[in-house]
Design a protein around this motif. Sequence first.
Motif, mmCIF file in Angstrom:
data_model
loop_
_atom_site.group_PDB
_atom_site.id
_atom_site.type_symbol
_atom_site.label_atom_id
_atom_site.label_comp_id
_atom_site.label_asym_id
_atom_site.label_seq_id
_atom_site.Cartn_x
_atom_site.Cartn_y
_atom_site.Cartn_z
ATOM 1 N N SER A 1 0.837 -1.200 0.000
ATOM 2 C CA SER A 1 0.000 0.000 0.000
ATOM 3 C C SER A 1 0.875 1.255 0.000
ATOM 4 O O SER A 1 2.081 1.175 0.248
ATOM 5 C CB SER A 1 -0.896 0.018 1.238
ATOM 6 N N VAL A 2 0.256 2.377 -0.278
ATOM 7 C CA VAL A 2 0.944 3.656 -0.095
ATOM 8 C C VAL A 2 0.096 4.533 0.818
ATOM 9 O O VAL A 2 -1.128 4.487 0.773
ATOM 10 C CB VAL A 2 1.214 4.417 -1.430
ATOM 11 N N ASP A 3 0.772 5.298 1.671
ATOM 12 C CA ASP A 3 0.092 6.341 2.452
ATOM 13 C C ASP A 3 0.119 7.580 1.574
ATOM 14 O O ASP A 3 1.173 7.907 1.006
ATOM 15 C CB ASP A 3 0.847 6.650 3.741
ATOM 16 N N ALA A 4 -1.017 8.253 1.462
ATOM 17 C CA ALA A 4 -1.041 9.401 0.550
ATOM 18 C C ALA A 4 -1.891 10.526 1.103
ATOM 19 O O ALA A 4 -2.883 10.301 1.811
ATOM 20 C CB ALA A 4 -1.569 8.969 -0.815
ATOM 21 N N TYR A 5 -1.488 11.729 0.760
ATOM 22 C CA TYR A 5 -2.309 12.913 1.023
ATOM 23 C C TYR A 5 -3.116 13.159 -0.238
ATOM 24 O O TYR A 5 -2.566 13.195 -1.347
ATOM 25 C CB TYR A 5 -1.398 14.115 1.324
ATOM 26 N N ASP A 6 -4.439 13.305 -0.061
ATOM 27 C CA ASP A 6 -5.321 13.563 -1.201
ATOM 28 C C ASP A 6 -5.542 15.070 -1.285
ATOM 29 O O ASP A 6 -6.208 15.660 -0.415
ATOM 30 C CB ASP A 6 -6.650 12.815 -0.982
ATOM 31 N N SER A 7 -4.975 15.689 -2.304
ATOM 32 C CA SER A 7 -5.024 17.155 -2.370
ATOM 33 C C SER A 7 -6.403 17.671 -2.779
ATOM 34 O O SER A 7 -6.684 18.858 -2.628
ATOM 35 C CB SER A 7 -3.955 17.665 -3.345
ATOM 36 N N ILE A 8 -7.259 16.788 -3.278
ATOM 37 C CA ILE A 8 -8.612 17.254 -3.630
ATOM 38 C C ILE A 8 -9.482 17.333 -2.384
ATOM 39 O O ILE A 8 -10.157 18.324 -2.129
ATOM 40 C CB ILE A 8 -9.234 16.352 -4.723
ATOM 41 N N THR A 9 -9.438 16.267 -1.571
ATOM 42 C CA THR A 9 -10.306 16.241 -0.377
ATOM 43 C C THR A 9 -9.598 16.777 0.862
ATOM 44 O O THR A 9 -10.212 16.892 1.922
ATOM 45 C CB THR A 9 -10.773 14.805 -0.101
ATOM 46 N N ARG B 1 0.522 8.742 -12.435
ATOM 47 C CA ARG B 1 0.925 9.530 -13.602
ATOM 48 C C ARG B 1 -0.107 9.447 -14.720
ATOM 49 O O ARG B 1 0.156 9.916 -15.816
ATOM 50 C CB ARG B 1 2.341 9.183 -14.088
ATOM 51 N N SER B 2 -1.272 8.881 -14.419
ATOM 52 C CA SER B 2 -2.333 8.865 -15.438
ATOM 53 C C SER B 2 -3.615 9.471 -14.858
ATOM 54 O O SER B 2 -3.704 10.685 -14.684
ATOM 55 C CB SER B 2 -2.544 7.437 -15.964
ATOM 56 N N ASP B 3 -4.602 8.615 -14.502
ATOM 57 C CA ASP B 3 -5.930 9.118 -14.108
ATOM 58 C C ASP B 3 -5.908 10.114 -12.939
ATOM 59 O O ASP B 3 -6.702 11.049 -12.906
ATOM 60 C CB ASP B 3 -6.838 7.943 -13.715
ATOM 61 N N ALA B 4 -5.034 9.858 -11.961
ATOM 62 C CA ALA B 4 -5.040 10.707 -10.761
ATOM 63 C C ALA B 4 -3.795 11.588 -10.703
ATOM 64 O O ALA B 4 -3.352 11.976 -9.618
ATOM 65 C CB ALA B 4 -5.136 9.841 -9.512
ATOM 66 N N LYS B 5 -3.253 11.922 -11.873
ATOM 67 C CA LYS B 5 -2.025 12.724 -11.920
ATOM 68 C C LYS B 5 -2.195 14.035 -11.128
ATOM 69 O O LYS B 5 -3.166 14.765 -11.328
ATOM 70 C CB LYS B 5 -1.699 13.042 -13.385
ATOM 71 N N GLY B 6 -1.270 14.295 -10.227
ATOM 72 C CA GLY B 6 -1.300 15.544 -9.465
ATOM 73 C C GLY B 6 -2.213 15.515 -8.258
ATOM 74 O O GLY B 6 -2.210 16.441 -7.451
ATOM 75 N N ARG B 7 -3.022 14.450 -8.110
ATOM 76 C CA ARG B 7 -3.994 14.439 -7.010
ATOM 77 C C ARG B 7 -3.373 14.021 -5.667
ATOM 78 O O ARG B 7 -3.591 14.673 -4.650
ATOM 79 C CB ARG B 7 -5.133 13.478 -7.370
ATOM 80 N N TYR B 8 -2.629 12.918 -5.686
ATOM 81 C CA TYR B 8 -2.101 12.372 -4.428
ATOM 82 C C TYR B 8 -0.637 12.725 -4.236
ATOM 83 O O TYR B 8 0.136 12.769 -5.185
ATOM 84 C CB TYR B 8 -2.197 10.843 -4.426
ATOM 85 N N VAL B 9 -0.262 12.886 -2.971
ATOM 86 C CA VAL B 9 1.153 12.973 -2.628
ATOM 87 C C VAL B 9 1.475 11.732 -1.803
ATOM 88 O O VAL B 9 0.890 11.509 -0.739
ATOM 89 C CB VAL B 9 1.451 14.226 -1.787
ATOM 90 N N ILE B 10 2.361 10.908 -2.308
ATOM 91 C CA ILE B 10 2.752 9.700 -1.578
ATOM 92 C C ILE B 10 3.650 10.119 -0.414
ATOM 93 O O ILE B 10 4.668 10.782 -0.619
ATOM 94 C CB ILE B 10 3.475 8.713 -2.528
#
Length: 339
Positions: free
Chosen positions: A141-149, A170-179
């Motif tokens: 898994s990855v821990d991620a910050y969701d910049s949208i929510t 790098r495709s559908d959610a490009k730029g959304r999450y920070v791992i």
Amino acid sequence: MDIHTNIPLKNFTTMKLGGNARFMTEVRTPQEVADVYNSAKAQSLPMFILGGGSNVIARDEGFNGIVARMRIEGFDIIADDAASTTIRIGAGENWDSVVKRTVEMGLSGIEAMSGIPGTAGATPVQNVGAYGQEIADTLISVDAYDSITNTFGVLSAADCNFTYRDSIFRSDAKGRYVITAITLKLSKNQPQPPFYEALQKYFDEHNMHIFTSQIIRDIVIQIRNSKLPNPATTPNTGSFFKNAIIDKWQVDGLKAINPNIPMYEMADGTYKIPAGWLIENCGLKGQLLHGVRVYENNALVLVNESATSYLDLEMARNEIINKVRDTFRVQIEQEPLEI
Ligand code: EPU
């Protein structure tokens, strides 16, 4: 959090090209990631997270926003049983130091990915792979910050949607999450043959029959040093192109013109053709194009010898892509991300 202004991105990317970041900072905790995103949002500025800069190309216009350098540390064993050890690793940890540490613990699963530059948190983005292993094989898994929510969460390996050198990051959610961390499950069993072609060849030639993670690591580093320039001293981003993935119907046509063309059947029935072979076999290996050298020991790698702008690199890249397309009717694409 210190914020610096007008920082040359060429100093933070191993290709050593590109303009300035308007703002640059470092993030050392997940909370600092949220803070910098919220501050960027308040000022309507775009954000970019930079790891080691070894797989990112900066453009000449620079980045009119905030670049945050990922510095979150951590190496924590979160589960351990007779067969495996599960480790959560901070996204800012140096990847090769992580590999070295797991190999020293006698674990197997990422040893063939030795010597890859960059940070641990960057590995899921392009599903880093080398010598028969890819991060998707061991990542839980990855821990991620969701910049949208504006929330913190956990994405499973399935959520990441890994394919060859690709993921949702790098495709559908490009730029959304920070791992912010990755969790890997590594095996206590030693690696077993058959190994990736180049490795197996080395073992056969040297009559080697005992395989440990440490041995794989040592040999991979040796092979890499002979084929890949060191980004710390020679500006490059490793493989500059992805290998080409073609459909079965294209195979026969290619084989008819080039009986020796190497190709590997993939699990989904498509075929992978080494872009290095395609570039070499249209005569570009060793050539200097606009200050960019097609590396003599590996045509998949572009070295910035004397290019002074992204434009130079762009021209060299397009000439290579076009020549491969005109010669083989195969489209290759750039592998590193662009800021
Ligand atoms: N080849 C050539 N000419 C060249 C380079 C390669 O003919 O100039 C042929 C080789 O002879 C071989 C085939 O291409 O038959 C494959 O070569 P190799 O095993 O060296 O691997 P690759 O496909 O060129 C990939 C990764 C590398 C990784 C190696 C080893 C990609 C884009 N690249 O390269 O990853 O280290 O396999 O597993 O998938 C990177 O991503 O930065 C990187 C270095």
